[in-house]
Design a protein around this motif. Structure first.
Motif, PDB file in Angstrom:
ATOM      1  N   ALA A 112     -11.959 -39.279  53.786  1.00 53.49           N
ATOM      2  CA  ALA A 112     -13.052 -38.341  54.055  1.00 53.49           C
ATOM      3  C   ALA A 112     -12.468 -37.082  54.669  1.00 53.49           C
ATOM      4  CB  ALA A 112     -14.067 -38.974  54.996  1.00 53.49           C
ATOM      5  N   GLN A 113     -13.071 -35.947  54.345  1.00 55.94           N
ATOM      6  CA  GLN A 113     -12.583 -34.668  54.841  1.00 55.94           C
ATOM      7  C   GLN A 113     -13.711 -33.879  55.497  1.00 55.94           C
ATOM      8  OE1 GLN A 113      -9.163 -33.757  51.403  1.00 55.94           O
ATOM      9  NE2 GLN A 113     -11.037 -32.555  51.476  1.00 55.94           N
ATOM     10  N   THR A 114     -13.326 -33.028  56.426  1.00 60.02           N
ATOM     11  CA  THR A 114     -14.269 -32.077  57.010  1.00 60.02           C
ATOM     12  C   THR A 114     -14.035 -30.708  56.381  1.00 60.02           C
ATOM     13  OG1 THR A 114     -12.721 -31.560  58.788  1.00 60.02           O
ATOM     14  CG2 THR A 114     -14.308 -33.329  59.199  1.00 60.02           C
ATOM     15  N   SER A 115     -15.022 -29.843  56.545  1.00 59.93           N
ATOM     16  CA  SER A 115     -14.940 -28.505  55.968  1.00 59.93           C
ATOM     17  C   SER A 115     -14.251 -27.539  56.925  1.00 59.93           C
ATOM     18  CB  SER A 115     -16.351 -27.997  55.650  1.00 59.93           C
ATOM     19  OG  SER A 115     -16.309 -26.667  55.176  1.00 59.93           O
ATOM     20  N   LYS A 116     -13.424 -26.684  56.328  1.00 63.18           N
ATOM     21  CA  LYS A 116     -12.745 -25.657  57.110  1.00 63.18           C
ATOM     22  C   LYS A 116     -12.558 -24.439  56.221  1.00 63.18           C
ATOM     23  CE  LYS A 116      -8.981 -25.337  60.468  1.00 63.18           C
ATOM     24  NZ  LYS A 116      -7.815 -26.051  61.037  1.00 63.18           N
ATOM     25  N   VAL A 117     -12.933 -23.259  56.713  1.00 61.16           N
ATOM     26  CA  VAL A 117     -12.818 -22.043  55.906  1.00 61.16           C
ATOM     27  C   VAL A 117     -12.191 -20.931  56.738  1.00 61.16           C
ATOM     28  CG1 VAL A 117     -14.834 -22.634  54.495  1.00 61.16           C
ATOM     29  CG2 VAL A 117     -15.123 -21.205  56.543  1.00 61.16           C
ATOM     30  N   ALA A 118     -11.547 -20.001  56.013  1.00 60.74           N
ATOM     31  CA  ALA A 118     -11.008 -18.785  56.625  1.00 60.74           C
ATOM     32  C   ALA A 118     -11.816 -17.615  56.085  1.00 60.74           C
ATOM     33  CB  ALA A 118      -9.531 -18.633  56.306  1.00 60.74           C
ATOM     34  N   LEU A 119     -12.464 -16.859  56.956  1.00 61.28           N
ATOM     35  CA  LEU A 119     -13.274 -15.728  56.511  1.00 61.28           C
ATOM     36  C   LEU A 119     -12.380 -14.520  56.214  1.00 61.28           C
ATOM     37  CD1 LEU A 119     -16.356 -16.033  58.922  1.00 61.28           C
ATOM     38  CD2 LEU A 119     -15.904 -17.160  56.719  1.00 61.28           C
ATOM     39  N   LYS A 121     -27.195 -10.546  62.612  1.00 66.16           N
ATOM     40  CA  LYS A 121     -27.268 -11.995  62.874  1.00 66.16           C
ATOM     41  C   LYS A 121     -26.330 -12.711  61.913  1.00 66.16           C
ATOM     42  CE  LYS A 121     -32.003 -12.056  64.626  1.00 66.16           C
ATOM     43  NZ  LYS A 121     -31.608 -12.442  65.994  1.00 66.16           N
ATOM     44  N   LEU A 122     -25.500 -13.583  62.451  1.00 65.73           N
ATOM     45  CA  LEU A 122     -24.548 -14.349  61.651  1.00 65.73           C
ATOM     46  C   LEU A 122     -24.922 -15.826  61.747  1.00 65.73           C
ATOM     47  CD1 LEU A 122     -20.776 -13.808  61.335  1.00 65.73           C
ATOM     48  CD2 LEU A 122     -21.591 -16.093  61.957  1.00 65.73           C
ATOM     49  N   THR A 123     -25.171 -16.470  60.613  1.00 67.49           N
ATOM     50  CA  THR A 123     -25.590 -17.877  60.580  1.00 67.49           C
ATOM     51  C   THR A 123     -24.505 -18.715  59.919  1.00 67.49           C
ATOM     52  OG1 THR A 123     -27.918 -17.268  60.480  1.00 67.49           O
ATOM     53  CG2 THR A 123     -27.337 -19.504  59.799  1.00 67.49           C
ATOM     54  N   VAL A 124     -24.077 -19.764  60.604  1.00 67.32           N
ATOM     55  CA  VAL A 124     -23.082 -20.708  60.080  1.00 67.32           C
ATOM     56  C   VAL A 124     -23.800 -22.017  59.784  1.00 67.32           C
ATOM     57  CG1 VAL A 124     -20.906 -21.908  60.494  1.00 67.32           C
ATOM     58  CG2 VAL A 124     -21.283 -19.626  61.470  1.00 67.32           C
ATOM     59  N   THR A 125     -23.640 -22.513  58.546  1.00 62.01           N
ATOM     60  CA  THR A 125     -24.312 -23.746  58.135  1.00 62.01           C
ATOM     61  C   THR A 125     -23.279 -24.738  57.607  1.00 62.01           C
ATOM     62  OG1 THR A 125     -26.286 -22.509  57.525  1.00 62.01           O
ATOM     63  CG2 THR A 125     -26.084 -24.737  56.637  1.00 62.01           C
ATOM     64  N   ALA A 126     -23.460 -26.029  57.986  1.00 63.62           N
ATOM     65  CA  ALA A 126     -22.621 -27.112  57.460  1.00 63.62           C
ATOM     66  C   ALA A 126     -23.518 -28.327  57.281  1.00 63.62           C
ATOM     67  CB  ALA A 126     -21.471 -27.425  58.397  1.00 63.62           C
ATOM     68  N   GLY A 127     -23.900 -28.601  56.020  1.00 61.10           N
ATOM     69  CA  GLY A 127     -24.832 -29.694  55.765  1.00 61.10           C
ATOM     70  C   GLY A 127     -26.178 -29.381  56.368  1.00 61.10           C
ATOM     71  N   GLY A 154     -21.061 -32.463  50.629  1.00 61.35           N
ATOM     72  CA  GLY A 154     -22.270 -31.678  50.853  1.00 61.35           C
ATOM     73  C   GLY A 154     -22.362 -31.049  52.214  1.00 61.35           C
ATOM     74  N   LYS A 155     -21.322 -31.185  53.036  1.00 57.57           N
ATOM     75  CA  LYS A 155     -21.358 -30.633  54.386  1.00 57.57           C
ATOM     76  C   LYS A 155     -20.384 -29.471  54.551  1.00 57.57           C
ATOM     77  CE  LYS A 155     -22.839 -34.973  56.489  1.00 57.57           C
ATOM     78  NZ  LYS A 155     -22.568 -36.006  57.516  1.00 57.57           N
ATOM     79  N   ASP A 156     -20.220 -28.698  53.454  1.00 59.63           N
ATOM     80  CA  ASP A 156     -19.303 -27.561  53.500  1.00 59.63           C
ATOM     81  C   ASP A 156     -19.899 -26.402  54.277  1.00 59.63           C
ATOM     82  OD1 ASP A 156     -16.859 -28.075  51.584  1.00 59.63           O
ATOM     83  OD2 ASP A 156     -18.623 -28.981  50.636  1.00 59.63           O
ATOM     84  N   ILE A 157     -19.020 -25.645  54.901  1.00 63.43           N
ATOM     85  CA  ILE A 157     -19.433 -24.506  55.714  1.00 63.43           C
ATOM     86  C   ILE A 157     -19.752 -23.311  54.817  1.00 63.43           C
ATOM     87  CG2 ILE A 157     -18.627 -22.810  57.411  1.00 63.43           C
ATOM     88  CD1 ILE A 157     -16.926 -25.020  58.644  1.00 63.43           C
ATOM     89  N   SER A 158     -20.843 -22.651  55.123  1.00 59.26           N
ATOM     90  CA  SER A 158     -21.171 -21.366  54.496  1.00 59.26           C
ATOM     91  C   SER A 158     -21.632 -20.422  55.600  1.00 59.26           C
ATOM     92  CB  SER A 158     -22.251 -21.520  53.434  1.00 59.26           C
ATOM     93  OG  SER A 158     -23.471 -21.946  54.009  1.00 59.26           O
ATOM     94  N   VAL A 159     -21.435 -19.118  55.353  1.00 59.33           N
ATOM     95  CA  VAL A 159     -21.783 -18.113  56.354  1.00 59.33           C
ATOM     96  C   VAL A 159     -22.676 -17.064  55.699  1.00 59.33           C
ATOM     97  CG1 VAL A 159     -20.914 -16.402  57.994  1.00 59.33           C
ATOM     98  CG2 VAL A 159     -19.585 -18.476  57.542  1.00 59.33           C
ATOM     99  N   THR A 160     -23.811 -16.818  56.300  1.00 58.74           N
ATOM    100  CA  THR A 160     -24.698 -15.745  55.833  1.00 58.74           C
ATOM    101  C   THR A 160     -24.866 -14.724  56.944  1.00 58.74           C
ATOM    102  OG1 THR A 160     -26.669 -16.956  56.542  1.00 58.74           O
ATOM    103  CG2 THR A 160     -25.945 -17.273  54.256  1.00 58.74           C
ATOM    104  N   VAL A 161     -25.086 -13.450  56.516  1.00 58.05           N
ATOM    105  CA  VAL A 161     -25.206 -12.354  57.482  1.00 58.05           C
ATOM    106  C   VAL A 161     -26.481 -11.574  57.205  1.00 58.05           C
ATOM    107  CG1 VAL A 161     -24.158 -10.207  58.284  1.00 58.05           C
ATOM    108  CG2 VAL A 161     -22.704 -12.172  57.773  1.00 58.05           C
ATOM    109  N   ASP A 162     -27.203 -11.294  58.262  1.00 55.64           N
ATOM    110  CA  ASP A 162     -28.417 -10.480  58.148  1.00 55.64           C
ATOM    111  C   ASP A 162     -28.208  -9.221  58.977  1.00 55.64           C
ATOM    112  OD1 ASP A 162     -30.894  -9.356  57.977  1.00 55.64           O
ATOM    113  OD2 ASP A 162     -31.964 -10.992  58.999  1.00 55.64           O
ATOM    114  N   LEU A 197     -18.054 -10.785  56.707  1.00 59.28           N
ATOM    115  CA  LEU A 197     -17.804 -12.178  57.119  1.00 59.28           C
ATOM    116  C   LEU A 197     -18.646 -13.190  56.339  1.00 59.28           C
ATOM    117  CD1 LEU A 197     -17.551 -11.759  61.014  1.00 59.28           C
ATOM    118  CD2 LEU A 197     -15.702 -11.744  59.317  1.00 59.28           C
ATOM    119  N   ALA A 198     -19.528 -12.736  55.472  1.00 52.58           N
ATOM    120  CA  ALA A 198     -20.357 -13.667  54.700  1.00 52.58           C
ATOM    121  C   ALA A 198     -19.488 -14.430  53.700  1.00 52.58           C
ATOM    122  CB  ALA A 198     -21.457 -12.906  53.982  1.00 52.58           C
ATOM    123  N   PHE A 199     -19.805 -15.753  53.527  1.00 55.08           N
ATOM    124  CA  PHE A 199     -19.016 -16.569  52.592  1.00 55.08           C
ATOM    125  C   PHE A 199     -19.807 -17.813  52.211  1.00 55.08           C
ATOM    126  CE2 PHE A 199     -15.245 -19.588  52.023  1.00 55.08           C
ATOM    127  CZ  PHE A 199     -15.000 -19.167  50.714  1.00 55.08           C
TER     128      PHE A 199
END
Length: 486
Positions: free
Chosen positions: A102-109, A123-129, A186-194, A206-208
């Motif tokens: 099993a692996q965890t999510s890790k990203v470089a912006l 506003k910066l939102t970080v989501t994981a699962g 299904g628990k990958d990190i994503s970043v949204t910016v408003d 920084l959005a990804f």
């Protein structure tokens, strides 16, 4: 120093002391003998009770059906997975393949020029699962370090964290690295910016939102690229037990086998997987644990009987005329009755338990000196061939351990035989102290009376001597008295 009488010249103090000592000596000797014998017996009973209590503890530990319900589990390759089993596990052998961990999510912006440069606000939102956090990026924290600190403060409960690394590639700069502690597909990190309403904000850099390929294989990335990238995808562990595919969100796999917990350590090589090589998983009764406990029983019994032997030993002294030294509990009725009862239980027949009827059937025999000895080979055979019967023989209300404990309990219980006897001995010692005090008072009175009598006698002798001298002087002065020459 002797104190002589003034009238008689006699050693009054010496005579009084001699008379007082002669009066007190027999009682003192009697009390000393009683105190010595009582103290020795009190100490001996304490040692006896401690030995019984230690033996009783081992009896209770062995008289546990749970001991026979325990399971031991082993892995053919501990570097691939470790395993533990509960009493619910069924004994058996299984073939395991570990395809991936099993692996965890890790990203470089995306890279920015400098960790302290202002990026923008919004506003910066970080989501994981199903977990997410939103941080307000203002003029006070709109650098990479400020955003990092805001994410770490907000992500303590959700398992999301951030670090900053310097990236020399692509002209140099810094990146925000985001990590999640939750593994599973299904628990990958994503970043949204408003940046709605913000003026000239570059925070959107920084959005990804990465796309996860079906094979979870990382795409090739130009080392000089400054764009965002995936370091690891969130993924389930995948394994197979006896050819049946199983997935798990974490590397701790529960429920695949009832009562068995696997902890995955590493995936097998591609070559092993391609060849179908497996790792053995064995679940069996915890025979080693049972044997260890039985050995403790044998050792505890022998230790207890050694203590009993030392407390009831008679040691010859000198020649035939020498009086032997008797230990504290020689001839003690409590010790005799206990040892007789316990040895009787050890030799008793415990019903019909499938081939195990007496202790010797387990490989435990009594030696000439009364100690027990465990025959490892015979015990191992009994454990293998009569595992279920052994549980019935040793444990339960009608098992050997319960029968032995029923013999020990009356001696060790609060208010039991030994406590009652030690209480009685304590009372005897208290009585000795009272008798010593009474003797001291009686001797003091005797001493005072004798001193008064001897002093009166001394005074009378002094008076008589004075009278004698007076009369002698008077007679010597009468006319016609002829004095004798000295």
């Amino acid at each position: 120093m002797a104190i002589m009488g003034l009238g008689s010249g006699m050693d009054i103090r010496g005579m009084v002391d001699a008379l007082v000592n002669a009066e007190a000596a027999p009682k003192n000797a009697q009390l000393n003998r009683l105190e010595k014998a009582t103290t020795a017996k009190f100490s001996g009973l304490g040692q006896f009770r401690n030995a019984l209590s230690e033996f009783q503890t081992v009896l209770k530990d062995l008289n546990s059906p749970a001991l026979f319900e325990k399971r031991s589990a082993s892995s053919g390759k501990a570097d691939v997975f470790s395993v533990a089993a509960t009493s619910k596990a069924s004994a058996g052998n299984y073939s395991v393949q570990v395809l991936n961990l099993a692996q965890t999510s890790k990203v470089a912006l995306s890279q920015v020029p400098n960790v302290t440069d202002a990026i923008g606000t919004g506003k910066l939102t970080v989501t994981a699962g199903d977990k997410s956090l939103t941080v307000d990026v203002t003029d006070a924290n709109n650098s990479l370090t400020g955003i990092r600190d805001a994410i770490n403060a907000a992500g303590k409960e959700s398992g999301l964290s951030a670090t900053v690394i310097n990236d020399p590639n692509g002209g140099g700069g810094a990146r925000l690295i985001l990590s999640s502690s939750d593994s599973g597909t299904g628990k990958d990190i994503s970043v949204t910016v408003d940046t709605t309403g913000e003026v000239n904000s570059d925070l959107s850099v920084l959005a990804f939102s990465p796309t996860v390929p079906a094979d979870f294989k990382l795409p090739e990335v130009d080392p000089e690229s400054t764009g965002a990238r995936v370091i690891s995808y969130a993924r389930d562990a995948n394994l197979a037990i006896d050819g049946i595919p199983i997935s798990s969100e974490t590397n701790t796999v529960e429920g695949a086998l009832d009562g068995v917990i696997l902890t995955l350590k590493s995936a097998q090589s591609a070559e092993d997987i391609e060849k179908g090589n497996t790792v053995n998983l064995n679940v069996s009764e915890d025979r080693a644990g049972i044997k260890t406990q039985v050995k403790k029983f044998v050792d505890a019994y022998n230790k207890m009987m050694e203590t009993v032997g030392s407390l009831t030993k008679v040691t010859p002294v000198g020649g035939d005329d020498g009086e032997p030294l008797a230990a504290a509990l020689v001839g003690d009725a409590s010790v005799r009755s206990f040892t007789s009862a316990i040895r009787g239980e050890l030799g008793s027949v415990i019903g019909d338990t499938g081939g195990l009827r007496v202790l010797a059937d387990l490989g435990i025999s009594t030696q000439r000196d009364g100690s027990l000895k465990l025959d490892d080979t015979k015990f191992d055979a009994a454990l293998k061939d009569n595992f279920d019967s052994m549980a019935g023989f040793l444990t339960g209300r009608d098992g050997l351990m319960a029968k032995l404990e029923s013999r020990v309990a009356p001696y060790t219980a609060n208010g039991g035989l030994l406590e009652s006897r030690t209480t009685s001995l304590q009372n005897t010692l208290a009585s000795v102290d009272d008798q010593r005090l009474a003797l001291t008072r009686r001797v003091e009175k005797l001493e005072s009376r004798l001193l008064a009598q001897f002093n009166a006698m001394d005074s009378m002798i002094g008076q008589l001597a004075g009278t004698s001298e007076y009369l002698t002087g008077v007679l010597d002065s009468l006319p016609g008295v002829v004095k004798k020459d000295n």
